[in-house]
Design an enzyme around this catalytic site. Sequence first.
Site, PDB file in Angstrom:
ATOM      1  N   HIS A 134       4.876  20.690  23.301  1.00 50.06           N
ATOM      2  CA  HIS A 134       5.302  20.603  21.901  1.00 50.06           C
ATOM      3  C   HIS A 134       4.234  21.121  20.933  1.00 50.06           C
ATOM      4  O   HIS A 134       4.531  21.394  19.768  1.00 50.06           O
ATOM      5  CB  HIS A 134       5.704  19.163  21.542  1.00 50.06           C
ATOM      6  CG  HIS A 134       4.558  18.200  21.368  1.00 50.06           C
ATOM      7  ND1 HIS A 134       4.162  17.322  22.350  1.00 50.06           N
ATOM      8  CD2 HIS A 134       3.725  17.982  20.321  1.00 50.06           C
ATOM      9  CE1 HIS A 134       3.144  16.600  21.907  1.00 50.06           C
ATOM     10  NE2 HIS A 134       2.855  16.984  20.678  1.00 50.06           N
ATOM     11  N   ASP A 164       6.404  18.022  29.173  1.00 53.78           N
ATOM     12  CA  ASP A 164       5.633  18.318  27.962  1.00 53.78           C
ATOM     13  C   ASP A 164       4.245  18.857  28.293  1.00 53.78           C
ATOM     14  O   ASP A 164       3.266  18.507  27.634  1.00 53.78           O
ATOM     15  CB  ASP A 164       5.524  17.082  27.065  1.00 53.78           C
ATOM     16  CG  ASP A 164       5.129  17.450  25.636  1.00 53.78           C
ATOM     17  OD1 ASP A 164       5.300  18.621  25.258  1.00 53.78           O
ATOM     18  OD2 ASP A 164       4.630  16.570  24.910  1.00 53.78           O
ATOM     19  N   SER A 239      -2.734  15.554  20.199  1.00 53.63           N
ATOM     20  CA  SER A 239      -1.814  15.958  21.261  1.00 53.63           C
ATOM     21  C   SER A 239      -2.388  17.118  22.069  1.00 53.63           C
ATOM     22  O   SER A 239      -2.834  18.119  21.510  1.00 53.63           O
ATOM     23  CB  SER A 239      -0.473  16.393  20.661  1.00 53.63           C
ATOM     24  OG  SER A 239       0.203  15.291  20.119  1.00 53.63           O
TER      25      SER A 239
END
Length: 392
Positions: A134, A164, A239
């Site tokens: 993402h 992911d 992230s």
Amino acid sequence: MLKRLWLLFAQIVTLLLAILFILSTFKPNWLDGIGFNGVSSITINESSIDPSTPNPGSHHEAVKRSMPAVVNIFTSKNVVKQKRNKKDSNSSQSNDPWFQFFFGDQAPNKEEESSSLGSGVIVSAEGLILTNHHVIEGADQIEVALADGRKTKATVIGSDPDTDIAVLRINIPNLPKPITFAKIESVKVGDIVLAIGNPFGVGQTVTSGIVSALGRDHLGINTFENFIQTDAAINPGNSGGALVDTRGHLIGINTAIYSRSGGSMGIGFAIPISTAKEVLEAITKNGGVTRGWIGVEPQNINQELADTLKIKPEGVLIIGTLQNGPADRAGIKPGDVLKKIDGKPVKDITQLLNKISAVSPGQKIKAEISRKGKDLEIEIQVGKRPGPKRQK
């Protein structure tokens, strides 16, 4: 009389101040014994410990080993701003009569650049970087900033939306030493961990916490979930960054937080290094991840549903099958309860997904089902799991 006394006092004070000024200028050593409240000097106890000696309980060495391999990732993409109806627009420009004269009730399409940030980890001497899917999804340009301040463009080698995980590559001389992978079996609940990344774009940051839980799933974050939960602060921008142990070894890729405010609330999730490693190897060897698939729409069976259907609360209820898909061709029907795969019980959807995805496409499995109270064994030839549909 009082006036004369006041004048005399003022003259004496003036004389004393003049003498003090002269002494402080020409003979300051005469005043060494005079200080504030009578204190001429102070004594401070300073540490005699060598500054290079680590403080007790410090994780500096772990950070020193792992931080150079953590990078900041900046992505950008061109977004076409869709036409908006005048009634739905709050723009003062769209309400301008001259604007409406030229463009009518709708604004023209406008291309804008949207940017985002994240983190990544250098995992090989060839310049491979692990990050989240993402973080780079839909990006037109990806720029990587190393811990030493150098910046370079990155290319996407491959990506796996179901877990992911994405793999990037950079080509720059004198790469930092790649991070060392931990053995996931060594990670225990209660272990101290460090999260390294670029939260809110402030720059490379280290936070600490513990492993709060292992094997977290049913969170609705990814298709395949097996998260490490930690209370180390993970914020937007973290992230794709590293979750390391006290040796500086990589145990996970930070990916998500539970938050009502957008900031850390002490519940963060990282993809375990075992999963990340599998995806990394599949992408570098095959260009992508291949998983098994049988084409069913499953539903977990709770006690209420079991009572309604008058069945036991075990297995997974099949509420739909893809026409001409592997399960449909094998004879699986809506209403069947799938109880076992190759003799091993299936407790819920997550377990079913994991079992099927681990089977190579083309192989056959034996599925034990219950249909109208009767147990049947059906052989299914597993197909290839289709990739996610790309948004236009």
